[in-house]
Design an enzyme around this catalytic site. Structure first.
Site, mmCIF file in Angstrom:
data_model
loop_
_atom_site.group_PDB
_atom_site.id
_atom_site.type_symbol
_atom_site.label_atom_id
_atom_site.label_comp_id
_atom_site.label_asym_id
_atom_site.label_seq_id
_atom_site.Cartn_x
_atom_site.Cartn_y
_atom_site.Cartn_z
ATOM 1 N N HIS A 1 0.686 -1.280 0.322
ATOM 2 C CA HIS A 1 -0.162 -0.550 0.263
ATOM 3 C C HIS A 1 0.702 1.164 0.300
ATOM 4 O O HIS A 1 0.789 2.202 -0.966
ATOM 5 C CB HIS A 1 -1.203 -0.551 1.343
ATOM 6 C CG HIS A 1 -1.929 1.029 1.769
ATOM 7 N ND1 HIS A 1 -2.569 1.765 0.788
ATOM 8 C CD2 HIS A 1 -1.743 2.216 2.194
ATOM 9 C CE1 HIS A 1 -3.163 2.442 1.400
ATOM 10 N NE2 HIS A 1 -2.389 3.118 2.360
ATOM 11 N N HIS B 1 3.782 6.899 5.687
ATOM 12 C CA HIS B 1 2.627 7.137 6.429
ATOM 13 C C HIS B 1 1.349 6.563 6.965
ATOM 14 O O HIS B 1 1.240 7.751 7.673
ATOM 15 C CB HIS B 1 1.897 8.468 5.050
ATOM 16 C CG HIS B 1 0.698 6.855 3.955
ATOM 17 N ND1 HIS B 1 1.265 6.034 2.876
ATOM 18 C CD2 HIS B 1 -0.338 6.712 4.381
ATOM 19 C CE1 HIS B 1 0.123 5.454 2.678
ATOM 20 N NE2 HIS B 1 -0.461 5.799 3.744
ATOM 21 N N GLU C 1 0.496 5.067 12.763
ATOM 22 C CA GLU C 1 -0.375 4.503 13.200
ATOM 23 C C GLU C 1 -0.929 3.794 13.464
ATOM 24 O O GLU C 1 -1.317 3.036 14.415
ATOM 25 C CB GLU C 1 -2.018 5.295 11.520
ATOM 26 C CG GLU C 1 -2.720 4.930 12.464
ATOM 27 C CD GLU C 1 -3.321 5.882 13.602
ATOM 28 O OE1 GLU C 1 -2.916 7.142 13.907
ATOM 29 O OE2 GLU C 1 -4.758 6.515 13.067
ATOM 30 N N ASP C 2 -0.426 2.799 12.435
ATOM 31 C CA ASP C 2 0.151 0.998 12.584
ATOM 32 C C ASP C 2 0.845 0.323 12.789
ATOM 33 O O ASP C 2 0.600 -0.726 13.217
ATOM 34 C CB ASP C 2 -0.371 0.777 11.094
ATOM 35 C CG ASP C 2 -1.730 1.535 10.535
ATOM 36 O OD1 ASP C 2 -2.232 1.665 11.498
ATOM 37 O OD2 ASP C 2 -1.915 1.082 9.096
ATOM 38 N N ASP D 1 -2.888 8.271 -1.362
ATOM 39 C CA ASP D 1 -3.352 7.805 -0.025
ATOM 40 C C ASP D 1 -5.013 6.516 -0.619
ATOM 41 O O ASP D 1 -5.412 6.008 -1.092
ATOM 42 C CB ASP D 1 -3.695 7.647 1.496
ATOM 43 C CG ASP D 1 -4.292 6.931 2.294
ATOM 44 O OD1 ASP D 1 -2.862 5.429 2.048
ATOM 45 O OD2 ASP D 1 -4.417 7.734 2.781
ATOM 46 N N ASP E 1 -20.762 14.122 -26.583
ATOM 47 C CA ASP E 1 -18.688 14.441 -26.575
ATOM 48 C C ASP E 1 -18.756 12.831 -25.536
ATOM 49 O O ASP E 1 -17.887 13.550 -24.905
ATOM 50 C CB ASP E 1 -18.857 15.838 -26.264
ATOM 51 C CG ASP E 1 -19.901 16.146 -25.021
ATOM 52 O OD1 ASP E 1 -20.584 15.144 -24.869
ATOM 53 O OD2 ASP E 1 -19.204 16.997 -24.272
HETATM 54 MN MN MN Z 1 -2.317 4.724 4.295
#
Ligand code: MN
Length: 710
Positions: free
Chosen positions: A44, A68, A72-73, A135, A255
């Site tokens: 990811h 990123h 958090e994880d 993300d 179009d």
């Molecule tokens: Mn993420």
């Protein structure tokens, strides 16, 4: 592995090293974690970094993309990232982590706008938003592994918040893909219908598109213009919207494909534009010159819809390579074209670039709007915060939790006894900032707002509501009660209310406590919004500081009290009283204070109330030798239970043959300790000292000491 090769080709070697370090670091941190699809979690952040490289973002952004989800994880801390990668990358990662916590869920249109503002305001560095968009893009691409419910919730949120944000930033490539993915999950049947039928229709007309492309290519050749011409299918969501909004069938939309012409210069754009209109007839109202007047998100291009000889319509877009790049990458194009310029990371510097471009392009009004909209609240006069349920409340800048409470409802404001911001208790005068989650704690037992609140709140409506409450409580009864409470307490402390409550004194007091009238003051004492002491202390204080010097003798000659046990140096027949604030007892070091109309008041020398007394009003006093007078002294006893304290003190008092005059207990809300004030009748300082020593010996007592104010 492929991504590492790309990094090496795109960035200078030093920057590439940092990216690769971030790659290794994140890979290790996410080790053994899996995505909903069962794949390694680490793919990811890799995809997110890849999207950002496609968009041409700088190496710090790409490094941050790898990292990123790490805070958090995984167990990795802020400090770890700061140590390994420095502040710039840490700030980006923290920014993304912070935005992670906002849940947008399903909202009405205006709320969605507020969310976008919050989002932008909280991000501070616009690169954070772009990482977040990348993300979201990857999460949307891999949505099929989640439950239908979560798919739909995420798609709705994307459609309402993220896709418009990408559009606002001009990153149409991301915007279009997000929208198409949303359509896929929100309207699966429609999506299915479009994908199968559009392809069919395009197949039918393929020869036609090809024909037009060829003809335009010929035009370029004739004019010796180097460029590209190709047909491009419009994205599904825009077709879907046209069908829904205008009630058209797929067949009625002409179009589906736009012909795009890309050349090197603006002059060439207009040249091709002219030639096309010369060849085919333009449809009135469909000629758009976004080069002269770019769209607010800085989109520039020439658009025209023409009718061919066979009666078929088609749209042609003409632009330079740079315009084409900006159109797809929007704000992200900034990094591509300004790669060599070292710029500060502040939002303002980043935005000033857009401002330049837009002012140069002449869209001043639009550019302001655009800037305001993407800057969100940072410079505007409102602050947007959340209720615990996730609703957005708009408050004036620098608003406090009280403004928030009154914004919800007067009853919530009036019963407010505390507040939590982002799950932490904060004081009522806390300054809210954008994105805060505010939870008001109310109590049925609340006595209502306090007068101080008028000085805390920032919104006029809250102020009005507080005043309304006071008005209602301004009953005659409360005024009466309050007045007699104040008079009584003043008397107990040795003052006459009329002396200390002068007009000036009240003015000073109301500047501190926001009373509009004396009746308001009495009423709020009456119903308990303020305590008698809060008011009285201020009045006495003012009185002490502002008493003019008096001729002493005039007042004291009539006194009949001479046997008070104290002699005043150089004077006889003077009214002598013991100060209520410090209750001196024989043995204490004492001093006399010449008070207006009350003779000499005897204080302990260390009484805090004398700190500001003028020297001229202090007079030497002494304990008379023979004395059978009885004195009151105050002590404060701290313990864990009221019963224990009372039992202990009562037994000590009895052993010393003293007497308890009064007691007054309370619980300290903060420490949960029980505090009991005793007034003890005794003969001198020694008795008091032995009492304190005795009480102190009781192990159940936490502390005991003599009070200055009893
Ligand atoms: Mn993420």
């Amino acid at each position: 592995m492929e991504i590492l090769e790309r990094i090496k080709t795109i960035y200078p070697s030093k920057e590439a090293e940092v990216c690769i370090k971030a790659y290794d670091f994140a890979k290790k941190a996410h080790e053994n974690q899996k995505r909903a699809s069962g794949e390694e979690y680490f793919i990811h952040p890799c995809f997110v970094a890849g999207i950002l490289m496609d968009l041409g973002l700088d190496s710090a952004t790409v490094s941050a993309a790898f990292l990123h989800d790490v805070i958090e994880d995984t167990p990795v801390s802020e400090g770890d990232i700061k140590k390994e990668f420095g502040d710039e990358i840490l700030e980006l990662v923290l920014g993304v982590t912070k935005l992670e916590k906002i849940e947008f869920t399903s909202r009405e249109e205006e709320q969605a706008e507020n969310f976008r503002k919050i989002f932008v305001a909280m991000a501070k560095d616009i690169r954070v938003i772009i990482i977040k968009l990348a993300d979201r893009l990857h999460n949307m691409r891999s949505l099929n592994f989640l439950s239908i419910e979560r798919q739909q919730r995420m798609a709705r949120e994307t459609l309402e918040v993220y896709a418009p944000l990408a559009g606002r930033l001009g990153i149409s490539r991301v915007k279009c893909e997000l929208e198409d993915l949303c359509l896929k999950y929100l309207e699966p049947d429609f999506y299915e219908y479009l994908t199968t039928n559009i392809d069919e229709r395009l197949k039918e007309g393929e020869g036609f598109v090809e024909k037009v492309v060829n003809e335009v290519s010929e035009m370029l050749k004739e004019s010796k213009i180097v460029g590209e011409v190709f047909g491009r299918r419009k994205h599904l969501y825009s077709i879907y919207k046209k069908m829904k909004e205008r009630g058209k069938t797929l067949e009625q939309i002409y179009d589906l494909v736009a012909i795009r012409v890309i050349v090197n210069s603006v002059d060439e754009c207009y040249e091709v534009f002219g030639k096309i209109h010369h060849r085919w007839k333009p449809v009135p109202g469909r000629i758009k010159d976004y080069i002269a007047t770019p769209k607010p998100n800085m989109y520039s291009s020439l658009h025209t819809t023409v009718v061919t000889n066979f009666g078929k319509f088609f749209e042609i877009q003409i632009r330079t390579y740079e315009m084409n790049h900006s159109a797809e990458y929007g704000i992200a194009a900034h990094w591509k074209y300004k790669e060599n310029k070292k710029e500060a990371g502040s939002l303002d510097t980043r935005l000033s670039w857009i401002r330049e471009v837009m002012e140069w392009q002449g869209g001043l009004k639009d550019s302001r709007e655009f800037l305001n909209s993407i800057k969100g609240d940072i410079y505007s006069s409102e602050v947007l915060v959340f209720t615990p349920k996730g609703d957005v409340i708009s408050l004036p800048k620098e608003a406090t939790p009280l403004d928030f409470a009154y914004n919800i409802h007067s009853a919530v404001g009036n019963r407010c006894v505390g507040v939590k911001v982002n799950n932490k208790m904060v004081p009522l005068n806390y300054t809210l900032s954008v994105g805060d989650i505010v939870e008001i704690i109310t109590s049925q037992n609340s006595k209502g707002p306090s007068w101080d609140w008028l000085k805390i709140v920032k919104s006029p409506s809250a102020r009005v509501k507080i005043r309304q409450f006071f008005k209602k409580e301004m009953k005659e009864e409360n005024v009466k009660t309050g007045k007699s409470m104040l008079e009584g307490e003043a008397k107990r402390r040795g003052y006459n209310l009329n002396d200390i409550l002068t007009e000036e004194a009240f003015l000073v007091l109301s500047s501190k406590m926001s009373f509009n009238s004396q009746d308001e003051m009495y009423a709020s004492i009456g119903y308990g919004a303020v305590t008698v002491n809060q008011v009285l202390v201020k009045l006495i204080d003012y009185y002490r500081k502002n008493q003019p010097q008096q001729e002493i003798t005039k007042f004291y000659t009539t006194s009949k009290h001479q046997s008070s046990g104290v002699t005043v140096k150089g004077m006889q027949g003077i009214l002598v009283r013991f100060a209520g604030c410090c209750n001196p007892v024989p043995g204490d070091d004492i001093v006399g204070f010449i008070s207006r109309g009350h003779g000499v008041t005897v204080h302990r020398k260390d009484c805090p109330n004398l700190k500001n007394a003028e020297d001229g009003r202090l007079i030497e006093v002494n304990w008379a030798n023979k004395d059978s007078s009885i004195y009151n002294a105050g002590i404060k006893v701290i313990g864990t239970s009221q019963i224990e304290i009372l039992t202990s003190v009562a037994s000590c008092v009895a052993q010393l043959k003293l007497e308890i005059v009064s007691t007054n207990g309370r619980v300290d809300n903060r420490t949960k300790q029980v505090i009991v004030d005793f007034n003890i009748r005794l003969n001198d300082k020694h008795e008091l000292e032995s009492l304190i020593t005795k009480i102190r010996q009781d192990s159940k007592i936490i502390d005991v000491y003599r009070t200055a104010n009893s």
